[in-house]
Design a protein around this motif. Structure first.
Motif, short mmCIF file in Angstrom:
data_model
loop_
_atom_site.label_atom_id
_atom_site.label_comp_id
_atom_site.label_asym_id
_atom_site.label_seq_id
_atom_site.Cartn_x
_atom_site.Cartn_y
_atom_site.Cartn_z
N ASP A 7 3.34 -6.24 3.88
CA ASP A 7 2.40 -5.45 4.73
C ASP A 7 2.95 -3.78 4.52
O ASP A 7 2.43 -2.88 4.22
CB ASP A 7 2.22 -5.68 5.93
N TYR A 8 4.42 -3.96 4.73
CA TYR A 8 4.89 -2.68 4.79
C TYR A 8 5.10 -2.02 3.25
O TYR A 8 4.75 -0.62 3.16
CB TYR A 8 6.57 -2.85 4.93
N GLN A 9 5.31 -2.91 2.24
CA GLN A 9 4.90 -2.49 0.89
C GLN A 9 3.64 -1.70 0.60
O GLN A 9 3.51 -0.89 -0.07
CB GLN A 9 5.58 -3.48 -0.17
N GLN A 10 2.62 -2.54 0.96
CA GLN A 10 1.13 -2.10 0.66
C GLN A 10 0.83 -0.56 1.60
O GLN A 10 0.41 0.17 0.88
CB GLN A 10 0.31 -3.17 1.33
N ASN A 64 -0.15 2.77 -0.24
CA ASN A 64 -1.29 3.50 -0.03
C ASN A 64 -0.92 4.92 0.37
O ASN A 64 -1.54 5.89 0.13
CB ASN A 64 -2.08 2.79 1.25
N LEU A 65 0.03 5.15 1.23
CA LEU A 65 0.58 6.42 1.74
C LEU A 65 0.90 7.19 0.32
O LEU A 65 0.71 8.48 0.07
CB LEU A 65 1.40 6.34 2.61
N ASN A 66 1.86 6.57 -0.53
CA ASN A 66 2.13 7.22 -1.85
C ASN A 66 1.04 7.94 -2.53
O ASN A 66 1.20 8.89 -3.22
CB ASN A 66 3.01 6.11 -2.62
N VAL A 67 0.17 6.99 -2.66
CA VAL A 67 -1.24 7.15 -3.59
C VAL A 67 -2.01 8.36 -2.99
O VAL A 67 -2.25 9.45 -3.70
CB VAL A 67 -2.10 6.21 -3.97
N ASN A 68 -2.08 8.39 -1.60
CA ASN A 68 -3.16 9.36 -0.93
C ASN A 68 -2.17 10.72 -0.61
O ASN A 68 -2.86 11.73 -0.97
CB ASN A 68 -3.49 8.63 0.14
#
Length: 75
Positions: free
Chosen positions: A2-5, A9-13
């Motif tokens: 979950d942490y990696q997901q 998502n934060l990286n992409v956004n």
């Protein structure tokens, strides 16, 4: 996981870039020796040779072109 997901998502956004480390279900499912043993034969593609695939695509597109011409001529 979950942490990696969440990190992805934060990286992409926020950063507008892909992750530095990518995940693959296929790579996670097999041990590394499976990929080392695998050989890639460019002449053999999923049980068919390149020549057979070329002939199949040639017939396929010829059939499509004939269908288009028939539709244009006879409506």
């Amino acid at each position: 996981s979950d942490y990696q997901q969440l990190s992805y998502n934060l990286n992409v956004n926020l950063c507008q870039g892909g992750p530095l480390k990518s995940q693959s279900l296929m790579k996670d499912s097999y041990t590394p020796d499976v990929f080392q043993k695998a050989t890639i034969d460019p002449r053999h593609w999923h049980g068919r040779t390149i020549n057979e695939l070329g002939r199949w695509f040639e017939k396929y597109f010829l059939a499509i072109n004939v269908q288009k011409a028939m539709k244009e001529k006879y409506g």
